[in-house]
Design an enzyme around this catalytic site. Structure first.
Site, PDB file in Angstrom:
ATOM      1  CG  ASP A   1      -1.847  -1.230   1.210  1.00 29.07           C
ATOM      2  OD1 ASP A   1      -2.262  -1.664   0.120  1.00 29.07           O
ATOM      3  OD2 ASP A   1      -2.107  -1.777   2.296  1.00 29.07           O
TER       4      ASP A   1
ATOM      5  CG  HIS B   1       7.730  16.713   2.160  1.00 30.91           C
ATOM      6  ND1 HIS B   1       9.020  17.144   2.313  1.00 30.91           N
ATOM      7  CD2 HIS B   1       7.553  16.516   0.835  1.00 30.91           C
ATOM      8  CE1 HIS B   1       9.594  17.224   1.120  1.00 30.91           C
ATOM      9  NE2 HIS B   1       8.724  16.857   0.208  1.00 30.91           N
TER      10      HIS B   1
ATOM     11  CG  ASP C   1      12.890  20.378  -4.503  1.00 33.80           C
ATOM     12  OD1 ASP C   1      13.033  19.211  -4.916  1.00 33.80           O
ATOM     13  OD2 ASP C   1      11.870  21.068  -4.754  1.00 33.80           O
TER      14      ASP C   1
ATOM     15  CG  HIS D   1       9.388  20.103  -7.302  1.00 39.55           C
ATOM     16  ND1 HIS D   1       9.804  19.872  -6.005  1.00 39.55           N
ATOM     17  CD2 HIS D   1       8.275  19.369  -7.480  1.00 39.55           C
ATOM     18  CE1 HIS D   1       8.964  19.012  -5.438  1.00 39.55           C
ATOM     19  NE2 HIS D   1       8.032  18.683  -6.304  1.00 39.55           N
TER      20      HIS D   1
END
Lengths: 554, 554
Positions: free
Chosen positions: A50, A78, A194, A367
């Site tokens: 899952d 997150h 990132d 992003h």
């Protein structure tokens, strides 16, 4: 430990070499701060799984040292692992108002009480152990996202969270460039940044661009508009509502997670919803086609989602009719391409006009692309750089960008989950490793499904199973019942009688051989059956089902 | 049938609403011509399936009417189904020299002899029954591709095959624009045209553009160059060889299908390979890094391919070392995105520089984009238009393009596989349907795996299986052995002893209940076991394994 000896340890337990389950621990002496606690959706080969969460053995073993979990924003990758972490470790959580609003809902769903949730605002400081922690505004595809600067005795550790440099964000909350500049000027020891779009050239377009496209499209559409996006993309939903308002359309929010997100965001003041514009899905048909916008879940073609049900004429309130325009305001998450394409096809078949092409400008990423990443690197000019949040190629591309700006390769760490990056004032290095990896959640089981189970599922999924049962007399190993054969997922049984009969014959042969050789160990008999039968089946069918001999003894 | 009554029937058995297994039958009275006989690689949900071919029931039932199979080019989705078709129907095959060269190899592999292969060249005519068949040059991502014009008593049926309007093809064989114009001028009754890129705006770049990129890259690279592309993209491979030659590098071809394709293409005169430039893979290490180009299979991240083995340091002759540049000169076929990404990551981890981004210009498509499709439509201006070769959205987009050029919607047929499009001089309509669909090939079985088997494989893949065996005495249904329980793919058995013990207890309970109620039908007892056990397992694990009760009788 004298101060010259002291070191900061930075350990990512997730998010390196992968997109998802982001989690980074920062340790100074006996104090550990954790940034984010995400989950990841399983890759295709993790059959039946899952969700995937980080291995937090390291944190559990150092339970009493973990002082706080800091959250950058409310996306699943997150915060989705938080309930699992909080079951193991009792630790206060810090995040923005919206982030914690989302987290609260999750904890409630999973019946986790008594968590100490601390709302922090951009530019707020919190002192936690030896750390001064400062939060600052960033833009991303969910409101109220923050980056984090951790002032340590050795210097500043700066984590961008997920970030884009949107110059015209929908809520006006621009990335805190001046704070970034100030931190850069002070001197940042380590930057974690990132990397998701580190292989995309140029700039990521502003969220506002999508609003302009909506304005064009809504202005031209004469029928109903049905729009899907990520349920957490509150600004996108805000833009839909604002544009609908401009063109005199009502908005129905459809799909559980979408309804929840709008509710939370609105209650917490992150949306601006004109009085009376929202209607219930039951009311859609009370309005003319050109007075309706439906905002729905299902942007990833998820089989049970509202949009998929509309596309298969299976949704209780919204049936697609010719004249409808469906806008797919999202791009497929890698791995979902075919699901999304299938949904688009089904919508076309129902008679809708579907706007899904990249070139249509109905979606932008959350992003930063290469030029933005360069700006960040130049603003901050860290002593050490750790690209995070990305598959290996993204981390490498980000590292190369940093190098191209003059940051020496030796100060850039393209690391793996679990590696300890030990940083001093003057040097940094990989200094060992802690446990890390994927913990698989399957139903109620956390971590109990491993390689053996997955390997079996894989084999079962390819060629099915053949079960052979024989009952024998204990004293003389005489066969008193069987062999019986049952198969599933191997062949269509009703058309395979001869094959099954032949298979039984092979089993009898195998048992005869064992009898003649006076072999009585079950394991050996079973191996004989498996081998003889396996060879036979492969010759006849070209398939290799799992063969499972079961011997019953009376 | 008087000529005014006569009709042409156009029936696609594959390629409508899907990318792959292209096959179209064209019938006039008792004469059927088939264009292409492709296969398709299975979608993810077709667990364990090797390939998918069209249902050819219609052709088999009209065996004696089928006069010829015409091939447009040698890609799998156009010729891969041929061996299966030729096992059922003995019919001559027509195609270009290279196409039939590729087909010959396939037939040999599958031990099919005696096929009548007829080489045709562009602008050649063949009379087959009432049809005058004319082949013409098109460009695509494999050499020697052709479109087909079928002159029938009612008018011209024009099929583009896979096509792009490359103005500077590598072999100089430009699309036969003048022939298309001539046919258009004569009047085309029906156009069937490639829709693969109908949702891509603009023009598809020329194959030569990739050559220019290679020139740039090869000029700058100081280490080895390892390049992967589709094994059938002979022009791409040609451009690699030509560029390698310019920069004084040797070329090693690696991977079985790549070696075969280069061999066939070279033998048949489709390549221009400078003397002595090709080396064996065993010789690669005899040369300096800057003297080597490796061209390899594996552009789709296929797990067993040469490139994947290099990426996992598992290839016998080529190990990736820092300094190597790997060029992924292909885009992932939908569904393969994650496999390709994983390969790129592994290559980076081995220390290679990897060039894989779309923006790098190392790949172009072989299919026409919207502006090219418009040119084709305007050149030909058919009376009726059938977009082919595309998923539903591509067919719809292509239909809309045609409409935007003034072709009336009523003359455009966005059809499904199996639908009979009946065309007369003045009217056309959907006039019924023939059998069509996906025939699944699994191992040696063609068409024997259906929904039941697939559904079982799906369930097995998600939560595995629990097998319950009980041996009972025939006379009194007393349990003499068991219940025994075996599971696979459900839980890690060594850590689930209690769960298994409890499960046995539930089985005993179910049997006791049946005994008390004097239920003796096995089916009912099995259902009792399945339900009771299923409920229990779901409560304990949140999983729903397949439960398979087996009762042995002595």
């Amino acid at each position: 430990m004298s101060e010259t000896d002291s070191r900061i340890q930075i350990i990512s337990l997730g998010g390196l070499g992968e997109i998802g389950k982001n989690m980074t621990a920062i340790r100074y002496e006996d104090n550990i701060i954790v940034i984010d606690a995400g989950l990841m959706f399983p890759e295709e080969e993790l059959l039946g799984i899952d969700v995937v969460i980080p291995d937090i053995t390291y944190l559990v073993e150092n339970k009493e040292k973990v002082k706080a979990i800091l959250l950058t924003h409310g996306h699943e990758d997150h915060v989705g692992g938080l309930p699992y972490v909080l079951r193991e470790i009792d630790v206060p959580v810090y995040g923005s108002k919206l982030t914690l609003g989302i987290v609260e809902g999750k904890l409630k769903e999973q019946s986790i009480d008594g968590v100490r949730l601390n709302v922090v605002r951009p530019r707020e400081f919190r002192k936690i152990g030896p750390f001064d922690i400062e939060f600052f505004r960033v833009s991303h595809s969910i409101p109220d996202a923050m980056g984090i600067a951790i002032h340590t005795p050795l210097g500043i550790i700066l984590h961008t969270g997920d970030i884009k440099l949107d110059q015209t964000p929908v809520d006006g909350e621009v990335v805190d460039f001046r704070k970034l500049a100030e931190l850069g000027e002070k001197g940042v020891l380590v930057l974690l940044s990132d990397s998701t779009n580190a292989d995309k050239p140029g700039f990521t377009m502003s969220e506002k661009v999508v609003g302009n496209t909506f304005d064009d499209l809504f202005g031209r559409c004469e029928g109903r508009i049905i729009l899907t996006t990520f349920a957490s993309n509150v600004h996108r939903i805000q833009q839909v509502i604002s544009t609908a308002n401009k063109y005199g359309r009502k908005v129905a929010i459809v799909g559980r997670s979408m309804v929840n997100n709008v509710k939370i965001s609105n209650e917490l003041g992150y949306m601006n919803i004109p009085e009376g514009i929202l209607i219930e899905q039951e009311e859609i048909n009370h309005y003319a086609a050109n007075q309706i916008v439906v905002v729905t879940t299902g942007s990833q073609g998820e089989p049970m989602s509202a949009l998929t049900r509309m596309a298969t004429a299976d949704h209780r309130w919204v049936g697609i009719v010719p004249g409808d325009t469906v806008i797919i305001s999202a791009s497929p998450v890698p791995g979902n391409e075919k699901l999304v394409a299938k949904t688009v096809d089904l919508l076309f078949r129902q008679g809708a006009e579907v706007i899904y092409e990249k070139s249509m400008g109905v979606h932008v990423s959350g992003h930063a692309s290469q030029e933005e990443l360069k700006i960040l690197l130049n603003l901050i000019r860290p002593r050490y750089f750790i690209p995070v949040h990305g598959e290996y190629r993204h981390l490498m591309k980000h590292a190369k960008l940093a190098e191209s700006l003059g940051i020496p390769r030796a100060r850039i760490f393209v690391a793996d989950n679990g590696q300890i990056i030990e940083v001093g004032r003057k040097k940094a290095s990989i200094a060992g490793e802690v446990a890390s990896g994927k913990i698989l959640v399957d139903g109620l089981g956390v971590g109990d499904v491993g390689n053996i189970v997955l390997r079996d599922r894989k084999q079962l999924s390819q060629d099915g199973i053949m079960i052979v049962v024989v009952t024998i007399q204990k004293e003389n190993t005489e066969v008193v019942a069987g062999p019986d054969i049952v198969t599933r997922g191997f062949v269509y049984v009703r058309e395979s009688e001869q094959l099954i009969e032949d298979a039984k014959e092979r089993v009898r042969e195998a048992m005869d051989i064992c009898a003649r050789k006076r072999i009585t160990e079950w394991a050996v008999i079973k191996t004989q059956i498996r081998e003889r039968l396996g060879k036979h089946l492969f010759e006849k069918t070209g398939r290799r089902p799992m063969i499972l001999p079961i011997i019953m003894e009376i």
